[in-house]
Design an enzyme around this catalytic site. Structure first.
Site, PDB file in Angstrom:
ATOM      1  N   ARG A 295      39.514  70.607  43.850  1.00  0.00           N
ATOM      2  CA  ARG A 295      40.890  70.229  44.134  1.00  0.00           C
ATOM      3  C   ARG A 295      41.029  68.924  43.476  1.00  0.00           C
ATOM      4  NH1 ARG A 295      41.914  74.589  44.541  1.00  0.00           N
ATOM      5  NH2 ARG A 295      42.587  75.890  46.676  1.00  0.00           N
TER       6      ARG A 295
ATOM      7  N   GLU B 264      49.277  68.228  40.476  1.00  0.00           N
ATOM      8  CA  GLU B 264      49.596  69.421  39.571  1.00  0.00           C
ATOM      9  C   GLU B 264      50.666  70.505  40.048  1.00  0.00           C
ATOM     10  OE1 GLU B 264      45.544  71.329  40.431  1.00  0.00           O
ATOM     11  OE2 GLU B 264      46.698  73.148  41.209  1.00  0.00           O
TER      12      GLU B 264
HETATM   13  P1  NAD Z   1      32.747  77.268  50.293  1.00  0.00           P
HETATM   14  O1  NAD Z   1      33.661  77.053  51.828  1.00  0.00           O
HETATM   15  O2  NAD Z   1      31.992  78.417  50.141  1.00  0.00           O
HETATM   16  O3  NAD Z   1      31.825  75.904  49.989  1.00  0.00           O
HETATM   17  C1  NAD Z   1      32.327  74.709  50.231  1.00  0.00           C
HETATM   18  C2  NAD Z   1      31.082  73.994  50.510  1.00  0.00           C
HETATM   19  O4  NAD Z   1      31.525  72.550  50.706  1.00  0.00           O
HETATM   20  C3  NAD Z   1      30.384  74.358  51.890  1.00  0.00           C
HETATM   21  O5  NAD Z   1      29.001  74.671  51.417  1.00  0.00           O
HETATM   22  C4  NAD Z   1      30.638  73.182  52.739  1.00  0.00           C
HETATM   23  O6  NAD Z   1      29.613  72.910  53.630  1.00  0.00           O
HETATM   24  C5  NAD Z   1      30.813  71.929  51.779  1.00  0.00           C
HETATM   25  N1  NAD Z   1      31.489  70.878  52.088  1.00  0.00           N
HETATM   26  C6  NAD Z   1      32.316  70.650  53.171  1.00  0.00           C
HETATM   27  N2  NAD Z   1      32.846  69.206  53.352  1.00  0.00           N
HETATM   28  C7  NAD Z   1      31.784  68.648  52.733  1.00  0.00           C
HETATM   29  C8  NAD Z   1      31.596  67.264  52.350  1.00  0.00           C
HETATM   30  N3  NAD Z   1      32.267  66.478  52.997  1.00  0.00           N
HETATM   31  N4  NAD Z   1      30.732  66.874  51.459  1.00  0.00           N
HETATM   32  C9  NAD Z   1      30.086  67.836  50.810  1.00  0.00           C
HETATM   33  N5  NAD Z   1      29.939  69.080  50.958  1.00  0.00           N
HETATM   34  C10 NAD Z   1      30.992  69.652  51.875  1.00  0.00           C
HETATM   35  O7  NAD Z   1      33.940  77.301  49.112  1.00  0.00           O
HETATM   36  P2  NAD Z   1      34.091  77.826  47.821  1.00  0.00           P
HETATM   37  O8  NAD Z   1      34.372  79.058  47.797  1.00  0.00           O
HETATM   38  O9  NAD Z   1      32.636  77.389  47.093  1.00  0.00           O
HETATM   39  O10 NAD Z   1      35.200  76.890  47.090  1.00  0.00           O
HETATM   40  C11 NAD Z   1      34.986  75.621  46.973  1.00  0.00           C
HETATM   41  C12 NAD Z   1      36.538  75.355  46.554  1.00  0.00           C
HETATM   42  O11 NAD Z   1      36.733  75.413  45.243  1.00  0.00           O
HETATM   43  C13 NAD Z   1      37.548  75.639  47.351  1.00  0.00           C
HETATM   44  O12 NAD Z   1      37.571  74.809  48.659  1.00  0.00           O
HETATM   45  C14 NAD Z   1      38.751  75.276  46.509  1.00  0.00           C
HETATM   46  O13 NAD Z   1      39.357  74.111  46.657  1.00  0.00           O
HETATM   47  C15 NAD Z   1      38.152  75.274  45.010  1.00  0.00           C
HETATM   48  N6  NAD Z   1      38.570  76.544  44.041  1.00  0.00           N
HETATM   49  C16 NAD Z   1      38.973  76.318  43.007  1.00  0.00           C
HETATM   50  C17 NAD Z   1      39.349  77.423  42.050  1.00  0.00           C
HETATM   51  C18 NAD Z   1      39.872  77.307  40.693  1.00  0.00           C
HETATM   52  O14 NAD Z   1      40.492  78.392  40.312  1.00  0.00           O
HETATM   53  N7  NAD Z   1      39.522  75.976  39.939  1.00  0.00           N
HETATM   54  C19 NAD Z   1      39.143  78.746  42.692  1.00  0.00           C
HETATM   55  C20 NAD Z   1      38.668  78.886  43.866  1.00  0.00           C
HETATM   56  C21 NAD Z   1      38.412  77.941  44.730  1.00  0.00           C
END
Ligand code: NAD
Length: 346
Positions: free
Chosen positions: A248, A277
């Site tokens: 993000r 964005e």
């Molecule tokens: P997820 O919930 O499976 O994983 C997120 C991880 O981040 C978890 O393990 C959590 O413990 C960790 N986390 C939370 N707070 C934290 C902190 N302060 N410091 C370190 N780690 C922390 O999510 P995901 O499915 O892996 O997706 C991650 C992110 O990717 C989404 O939140 C979204 O913003 C982004 N995303 C982007 C796209 C794209 O097209 N570019 C698509 C899907 C998701």
């Protein structure tokens, strides 16, 4: 508030779902998967925001994407129209006021895991492109310029890759990086034991920032991660570090990263997301005057690569988004819960 049973439809067939920020590919995949659920689908180009709630039809479900504004004001307007379901065709939900939805009695579902590999592979694509400069080589060779000057990269093999957030996407990225022969270090508030056993070394955030040659952000945007990359954390990084963000935009203070690029503290920057964005991405603005000087400055650097939030954009991911979203809305509309509880946010 009207009684809940008015809203719990016994049969979801024929119920309307209004899609905001809809693109031709949304129409293609949702229509393909709607044969079983039989909803009436309406695809609207407009985004959902306070000024566009008037187009919401009474009792429809609304389906939104990452740059729609689902704040308290919008949710109040939706509740007044009898909307009972907001379906996010995304995994991230930082753009939705969940407390307001809860208070309004609106159910909110998402697609928690449509294809983590799609985003992880895109993060690696950004890294490889920036490093090996294939985007520049492509143009150069087409101009019959076969010189190599300026195209030198570095081996990923043996480099230390730092991963911030090792959930579904971060985990997939760790495995890809290990496949390249990288040493993978990670920071997550909830370390993953299986990854640890697979050789990923968890460290403090400061240590990961300090020792990584490449950093890839995969944590969600929340209060604890807002501008996690800022002038202070940038200073901890190795000079010339490569930074990749497919998560993000607001994980990064963009002005600070621009200063770090000028100072050569950041050597390569790959972004699939950007803090402003909403006003730019997912539309063709060619020929327009772009008002946003920050992105213009970013794109002026030769060592910055910006893609317009396309990490999710694979056939597999779009199929899964359509299948899971329609299934969740069908179940919620019939008063039953989706099998996968992770799809439900409220
Ligand atoms: P997820 O919930 O499976 O994983 C997120 C991880 O981040 C978890 O393990 C959590 O413990 C960790 N986390 C939370 N707070 C934290 C902190 N302060 N410091 C370190 N780690 C922390 O999510 P995901 O499915 O892996 O997706 C991650 C992110 O990717 C989404 O939140 C979204 O913003 C982004 N995303 C982007 C796209 C794209 O097209 N570019 C698509 C899907 C998701």
């Amino acid at each position: 508030m009207p009684p809940a049973d008015i809203y719990i439809l016994q049969n979801s067939k024929g119920m309307k779902i209004q899609f905001f920020s809809a693109k031709p590919y949304d129409k293609q995949f949702f229509e393909q998967y709607n044969s079983e659920t039989g909803f009436e689908l309406e695809f609207l180009e407009t985004g959902l925001r306070p000024g566009t709630t008037s187009v919401v039809e009474r009792g429809a479900a609304v389906c939104v994407f990452v740059n729609d504004q689902v704040n308290a004001e919008v949710i109040r307007a939706l509740a007044e129209k009898g909307v009972k379901i907001i379906a996010l065709r995304s995994a991230g939900f930082n753009h939705v006021d969940l407390d307001a939805a809860r208070a309004a009695g609106i159910r909110v579902c998402r697609v928690p895991e449509y294809s983590p590999e799609a985003v992880a592979e895109h993060a690696m694509a950004l890294l490889l492109t920036l490093n090996r400069k294939t985007h520049k080589a492509y143009n150069r060779v087409r101009e019959q310029n076969f010189a190599l000057n300026g195209l030198m990269g570095f081996n990923l093999h043996g480099k230390t890759i730092g991963v911030i957030g090792t959930g579904k996407i971060g985990r997939a990225f760790c495995k890809i990086a290990q496949g390249f022969g990288c040493r993978v270090v990670a920071y997550d508030i909830f370390p993953d034991e299986q990854l640890r056993q697979a050789g990923v070394v968890y460290e403090t955030l400061e240590e990961v920032l300090r020792i990584s040659d490449v950093l890839s952000l995969h944590c969600p945007l929340n209060d604890s991660t807002f501008e996690i990359i800022n002038k202070n954390t940038l200073q901890l990084m190795k000079p010339g570090v490569t930074l990749i963000n497919t998560s993000r935009g607001r994980l990064i203070n963009t002005k600070d990263v621009i200063n770090a690029l000028k100072a050569k503290q950041v050597g390569l920057l790959g972004l699939d997301v950007y803090e402003q964005e909403e006003a730019l991405f997912f539309r063709d603005l060619s020929g327009s005057i772009i008002d946003d000087d920050v992105i213009q400055r970013l794109m002026s650097f030769p060592n910055v690569l910006v893609t317009a939030h396309q990490g999710f954009f694979t056939e597999e991911a779009l199929s899964e988004i359509a299948r899971v979203t329609l299934g969740s809305v069908a179940r919620l509309a019939q008063g039953s819960e989706p099998e996968n509880t992770a799809v439900i946010l409220v």
